[in-house]
Design a protein around this motif. Structure first.
Motif, PDB file in Angstrom:
ATOM      1  N   GLY A 282       0.800  -1.223   0.000  1.00 28.19           N
ATOM      2  CA  GLY A 282       0.000   0.000   0.000  1.00 28.19           C
ATOM      3  C   GLY A 282       0.829   1.266   0.000  1.00 28.19           C
ATOM      4  N   THR A 283       2.145   1.134   0.155  1.00 29.96           N
ATOM      5  CA  THR A 283       3.033   2.297   0.201  1.00 29.96           C
ATOM      6  C   THR A 283       2.981   3.098  -1.095  1.00 29.96           C
ATOM      7  OG1 THR A 283       4.507   1.056   1.660  1.00 29.96           O
ATOM      8  CG2 THR A 283       5.407   3.028   0.627  1.00 29.96           C
ATOM      9  N   SER A 284       3.009   2.389  -2.215  1.00 36.11           N
ATOM     10  CA  SER A 284       3.010   3.069  -3.512  1.00 36.11           C
ATOM     11  C   SER A 284       1.696   3.801  -3.756  1.00 36.11           C
ATOM     12  CB  SER A 284       3.270   2.067  -4.644  1.00 36.11           C
ATOM     13  OG  SER A 284       4.582   1.562  -4.570  1.00 36.11           O
TER      14      SER A 284
ATOM     15  N   GLY B 282      -5.985 -11.725   1.301  1.00 33.22           N
ATOM     16  CA  GLY B 282      -6.473 -11.190   2.570  1.00 33.22           C
ATOM     17  C   GLY B 282      -5.810  -9.853   2.838  1.00 33.22           C
ATOM     18  N   GLU B 283      -6.589  -8.803   3.008  1.00 35.16           N
ATOM     19  CA  GLU B 283      -6.007  -7.469   3.115  1.00 35.16           C
ATOM     20  C   GLU B 283      -5.600  -7.090   4.528  1.00 35.16           C
ATOM     21  OE1 GLU B 283      -8.799  -4.814   1.422  1.00 35.16           O
ATOM     22  OE2 GLU B 283      -8.606  -5.636  -0.599  1.00 35.16           O
ATOM     23  N   GLY B 284      -6.231  -7.663   5.547  1.00 33.05           N
ATOM     24  CA  GLY B 284      -5.886  -7.318   6.916  1.00 33.05           C
ATOM     25  C   GLY B 284      -6.027  -5.822   7.167  1.00 33.05           C
ATOM     26  N   SER B 285      -4.937  -5.202   7.613  1.00 35.25           N
ATOM     27  CA  SER B 285      -4.947  -3.774   7.947  1.00 35.25           C
ATOM     28  C   SER B 285      -4.504  -2.897   6.787  1.00 35.25           C
ATOM     29  CB  SER B 285      -4.037  -3.524   9.151  1.00 35.25           C
ATOM     30  OG  SER B 285      -2.682  -3.836   8.826  1.00 35.25           O
ATOM     31  N   LEU B 286      -4.501  -3.439   5.565  1.00 38.00           N
ATOM     32  CA  LEU B 286      -3.960  -2.711   4.422  1.00 38.00           C
ATOM     33  C   LEU B 286      -4.603  -1.335   4.254  1.00 38.00           C
ATOM     34  CD1 LEU B 286      -2.084  -2.646   1.985  1.00 38.00           C
ATOM     35  CD2 LEU B 286      -3.831  -3.886   0.676  1.00 38.00           C
ATOM     36  N   GLY B 287      -5.908  -1.268   4.305  1.00 28.38           N
ATOM     37  CA  GLY B 287      -6.587   0.005   4.129  1.00 28.38           C
ATOM     38  C   GLY B 287      -6.199   1.021   5.195  1.00 28.38           C
ATOM     39  N   LEU B 288      -6.101   0.571   6.440  1.00 31.12           N
ATOM     40  CA  LEU B 288      -5.700   1.459   7.526  1.00 31.12           C
ATOM     41  C   LEU B 288      -4.260   1.942   7.334  1.00 31.12           C
ATOM     42  CD1 LEU B 288      -7.239  -0.437  10.598  1.00 31.12           C
ATOM     43  CD2 LEU B 288      -8.086   1.659   9.518  1.00 31.12           C
ATOM     44  N   ASP B 289      -3.390   1.054   6.864  1.00 34.37           N
ATOM     45  CA  ASP B 289      -1.993   1.427   6.629  1.00 34.37           C
ATOM     46  C   ASP B 289      -1.891   2.499   5.543  1.00 34.37           C
ATOM     47  OD1 ASP B 289      -1.267  -0.460   8.508  1.00 34.37           O
ATOM     48  OD2 ASP B 289      -0.767  -2.003   7.025  1.00 34.37           O
ATOM     49  N   ILE B 290      -2.659   2.313   4.466  1.00 38.28           N
ATOM     50  CA  ILE B 290      -2.644   3.287   3.369  1.00 38.28           C
ATOM     51  C   ILE B 290      -3.141   4.640   3.875  1.00 38.28           C
ATOM     52  CG2 ILE B 290      -3.642   3.882   1.131  1.00 38.28           C
ATOM     53  CD1 ILE B 290      -3.870   0.823   0.628  1.00 38.28           C
TER      54      ILE B 290
ATOM     55  N   SER C 155      -3.144   5.863   6.897  1.00 39.38           N
ATOM     56  CA  SER C 155      -2.179   6.475   7.819  1.00 39.38           C
ATOM     57  C   SER C 155      -1.021   7.118   7.066  1.00 39.38           C
ATOM     58  CB  SER C 155      -1.659   5.417   8.798  1.00 39.38           C
ATOM     59  OG  SER C 155      -0.632   5.956   9.621  1.00 39.38           O
ATOM     60  N   THR C 156      -0.462   6.385   6.111  1.00 44.43           N
ATOM     61  CA  THR C 156       0.670   6.906   5.351  1.00 44.43           C
ATOM     62  C   THR C 156       0.251   8.108   4.509  1.00 44.43           C
ATOM     63  OG1 THR C 156       1.647   4.696   5.236  1.00 44.43           O
ATOM     64  CG2 THR C 156       2.466   6.324   3.677  1.00 44.43           C
ATOM     65  N   TYR C 157      -0.911   8.011   3.888  1.00 46.50           N
ATOM     66  CA  TYR C 157      -1.422   9.099   3.053  1.00 46.50           C
ATOM     67  C   TYR C 157      -1.548  10.383   3.863  1.00 46.50           C
ATOM     68  CZ  TYR C 157      -4.762  11.809   0.281  1.00 46.50           C
ATOM     69  OH  TYR C 157      -5.394  12.813  -0.413  1.00 46.50           O
ATOM     70  N   ARG C 158      -2.069  10.281   5.059  1.00 47.40           N
ATOM     71  CA  ARG C 158      -2.284  11.471   5.868  1.00 47.40           C
ATOM     72  C   ARG C 158      -0.969  12.048   6.395  1.00 47.40           C
ATOM     73  NH1 ARG C 158      -7.363  12.826   6.572  1.00 47.40           N
ATOM     74  NH2 ARG C 158      -8.949  11.329   5.902  1.00 47.40           N
ATOM     75  N   GLN C 159       0.015  11.192   6.634  1.00 42.71           N
ATOM     76  CA  GLN C 159       1.329  11.710   7.023  1.00 42.71           C
ATOM     77  C   GLN C 159       1.978  12.492   5.883  1.00 42.71           C
ATOM     78  OE1 GLN C 159       3.972   8.991   9.444  1.00 42.71           O
ATOM     79  NE2 GLN C 159       2.342   7.539   8.952  1.00 42.71           N
ATOM     80  N   LEU C 160       1.763  12.039   4.658  1.00 42.08           N
ATOM     81  CA  LEU C 160       2.326  12.727   3.506  1.00 42.08           C
ATOM     82  C   LEU C 160       1.563  14.003   3.174  1.00 42.08           C
ATOM     83  CD1 LEU C 160       2.913   9.706   1.090  1.00 42.08           C
ATOM     84  CD2 LEU C 160       4.674  11.021   2.271  1.00 42.08           C
ATOM     85  N   SER C 161       0.330  14.076   3.603  1.00 45.16           N
ATOM     86  CA  SER C 161      -0.548  15.161   3.171  1.00 45.16           C
ATOM     87  C   SER C 161      -0.778  16.214   4.251  1.00 45.16           C
ATOM     88  CB  SER C 161      -1.903  14.587   2.732  1.00 45.16           C
ATOM     89  OG  SER C 161      -1.733  13.615   1.727  1.00 45.16           O
ATOM     90  N   VAL C 162       0.129  16.291   5.226  1.00 38.25           N
ATOM     91  CA  VAL C 162      -0.080  17.218   6.347  1.00 38.25           C
ATOM     92  C   VAL C 162      -0.101  18.668   5.892  1.00 38.25           C
ATOM     93  CG1 VAL C 162       0.842  15.706   8.128  1.00 38.25           C
ATOM     94  CG2 VAL C 162       2.406  17.156   6.828  1.00 38.25           C
ATOM     95  N   THR C 163       0.548  18.969   4.773  1.00 35.26           N
ATOM     96  CA  THR C 163       0.582  20.356   4.297  1.00 35.26           C
ATOM     97  C   THR C 163      -0.565  20.666   3.333  1.00 35.26           C
ATOM     98  OG1 THR C 163       2.055  19.766   2.456  1.00 35.26           O
ATOM     99  CG2 THR C 163       3.080  20.456   4.535  1.00 35.26           C
ATOM    100  N   ARG C 164      -1.433  19.663   3.063  1.00 36.81           N
ATOM    101  CA  ARG C 164      -2.544  19.861   2.144  1.00 36.81           C
ATOM    102  C   ARG C 164      -3.855  19.912   2.920  1.00 36.81           C
ATOM    103  NH1 ARG C 164      -1.832  15.114  -2.199  1.00 36.81           N
ATOM    104  NH2 ARG C 164      -3.302  16.343  -3.408  1.00 36.81           N
ATOM    105  N   SER C 165      -4.765  20.683   2.419  1.00 33.44           N
ATOM    106  CA  SER C 165      -6.094  20.735   3.015  1.00 33.44           C
ATOM    107  C   SER C 165      -6.910  19.589   2.426  1.00 33.44           C
ATOM    108  CB  SER C 165      -6.764  22.081   2.723  1.00 33.44           C
ATOM    109  OG  SER C 165      -8.081  22.084   3.233  1.00 33.44           O
ATOM    110  N   ILE C 166      -7.134  18.541   3.213  1.00 36.11           N
ATOM    111  CA  ILE C 166      -7.776  17.332   2.698  1.00 36.11           C
ATOM    112  C   ILE C 166      -9.261  17.338   3.029  1.00 36.11           C
ATOM    113  CG2 ILE C 166      -7.802  14.818   2.774  1.00 36.11           C
ATOM    114  CD1 ILE C 166      -4.911  14.888   3.614  1.00 36.11           C
ATOM    115  N   ALA C 167     -10.068  17.389   1.992  1.00 37.30           N
ATOM    116  CA  ALA C 167     -11.512  17.271   2.186  1.00 37.30           C
ATOM    117  C   ALA C 167     -11.897  15.799   2.318  1.00 37.30           C
ATOM    118  CB  ALA C 167     -12.249  17.912   1.018  1.00 37.30           C
ATOM    119  N   ALA C 168     -11.254  14.962   1.516  1.00 40.20           N
ATOM    120  CA  ALA C 168     -11.500  13.520   1.552  1.00 40.20           C
ATOM    121  C   ALA C 168     -10.331  12.825   0.879  1.00 40.20           C
ATOM    122  CB  ALA C 168     -12.800  13.174   0.838  1.00 40.20           C
ATOM    123  N   ASP C 169     -10.052  11.609   1.303  1.00 36.84           N
ATOM    124  CA  ASP C 169      -8.966  10.855   0.674  1.00 36.84           C
ATOM    125  C   ASP C 169      -9.278  10.655  -0.806  1.00 36.84           C
ATOM    126  OD1 ASP C 169      -7.900  10.718   3.165  1.00 36.84           O
ATOM    127  OD2 ASP C 169      -8.359   8.604   3.510  1.00 36.84           O
ATOM    128  N   ASN C 170      -8.256  10.786  -1.652  1.00 32.27           N
ATOM    129  CA  ASN C 170      -8.477  10.648  -3.100  1.00 32.27           C
ATOM    130  C   ASN C 170      -7.977   9.305  -3.622  1.00 32.27           C
ATOM    131  OD1 ASN C 170      -5.743  11.330  -2.719  1.00 32.27           O
ATOM    132  ND2 ASN C 170      -5.586  12.243  -4.761  1.00 32.27           N
TER     133      ASN C 170
END
Length: 322
Positions: free
Chosen positions: A194-196, A218-226, A228-243
């Protein structure tokens, strides 16, 4: 198409972005997509480098920068016998003058896989451990024991699945956005850790969708991991919803299973029609998913899709290919 560059050391993010902008985009026409009025462009990151193709070097770039900045001379990471990640890590360490340790899942076989033969030839020390012990690879006490045995090392998680790896893919997303000038509907990529996907989504315009095709049964926590990482990368962006969106159902039995039946026939037909080689673990499932969804009417007629070819073609050596 020719490779973009080969055997080159890139030291800065600016140099990497310049290289990423030179990656060609190739329009692909297939019967299924044409019937549904879908336009597909393939970003040929498989042509990025002879040894560090696809998403592998993007995910390693900031890890290598961090290791060198902090004064590490040895890298350590994890994977299986046909790991694209370890293959690229061994090549990168050799190119950048670093030592590399590869912790391999399972006992050492009598005959090494072509992937591991390459890795050893590039100077990687292979450490084989039992599958039970391998399951402890994220435990702090076990990692401390590992470093006590083999020396202080810069740790890179399996698959390059950390924030530095996602930052590299964010740069790829930025390059894609500049290339396409916003003239596309969605960017598609195959998903393992999910990193990419997280990096790609954070790099493109927030109004565009990043679509990930999971290769896991089996995805397990894959969605949660994605997320979390997305939001760490997007701290400088105003996020209305995940894209980003994660699509399941095209794993064809699970990770690294040999393609058969409908998937194998699709593989054969796609390579014949496009002359683009696919890897049997990741990109084959993404392209199969894109085409299957087109036939189901998932993509609106007139959609302009971009698919990221994430390389990994060295892994074809472990499969029967069309």
């Amino acid at each position: 198409m020719q490779r973009v560059w080969c055997q080159v050391v890139i030291d800065t993010a600016q140099e990497l972005l310049k290289t990423a902008l030179a990656v060609p985009l190739q329009e692909v026409k297939t019967r299924e997509l044409s019937q549904q009025g879908i336009e597909l462009w393939v970003r040929r990151d498989d042509l990025l480098d002879a040894e560090l193709s696809g998403n592998k070097f993007y995910k390693l770039f900031f890890n290598l920068q961090s290791a060198r900045t902090k004064g590490y001379t040895q890298l350590i990471s994890f994977g299986g016998a046909y790991s694209n990640h370890l293959h690229a890590l061994a090549a990168a360490a050799n190119r950048y003058g670093l030592r590399a340790l590869g912790v391999i899942r399972g006992e050492r076989p009598v005959k090494l896989s072509p992937t591991l033969i390459d890795a050893e030839a590039w100077g990687m020390k292979l450490i084989f451990i039992s599958r039970t012990e391998y399951d402890r690879k994220t435990q702090a006490d076990w990692l401390s024991e590992l470093q006590a045995c083999y020396g202080v090392s810069y740790l890179i998680p399996e698959g390059g699945a950390n924030l530095e790896g996602a930052r590299g893919m964010q740069l790829l997303g930025q390059a894609l956005e500049l290339q396409m000038q916003g003239d596309y509907t969605a960017a598609c990529i195959a998903v393992g850790t999910g990193t990419s996907l997280a990096g790609l989504a954070a790099g493109i315009d927030q109004q565009k969708a990043a679509i990930g095709f999971s290769v896991l049964k089996g995805e397990g926590s894959l969605g949660l991991d994605i997320a979390s990482t997305y939001r760490q990368l997007s701290v400088t962006r105003s996020i209305a919803a995940d894209n980003w969106r994660l699509i399941s159902g095209f794993h064809a039995g699970g990770y690294a299973k040999k393609p058969s039946g409908e998937l194998f026939e699709f593989w054969r037909r796609f390579e014949r029609e496009t002359a683009i080689r696919l890897d049997p673990v990741y990109t084959i499932k993404m392209f199969w998913g894109i085409h299957s969804l087109a036939q189901q009417g998932y993509w609106p007629r007139g959609s302009r899709l971009v698919a990221i070819h994430s390389g990994g073609l060295q892994g074809r050596r472990g499969f029967i290919c069309p």
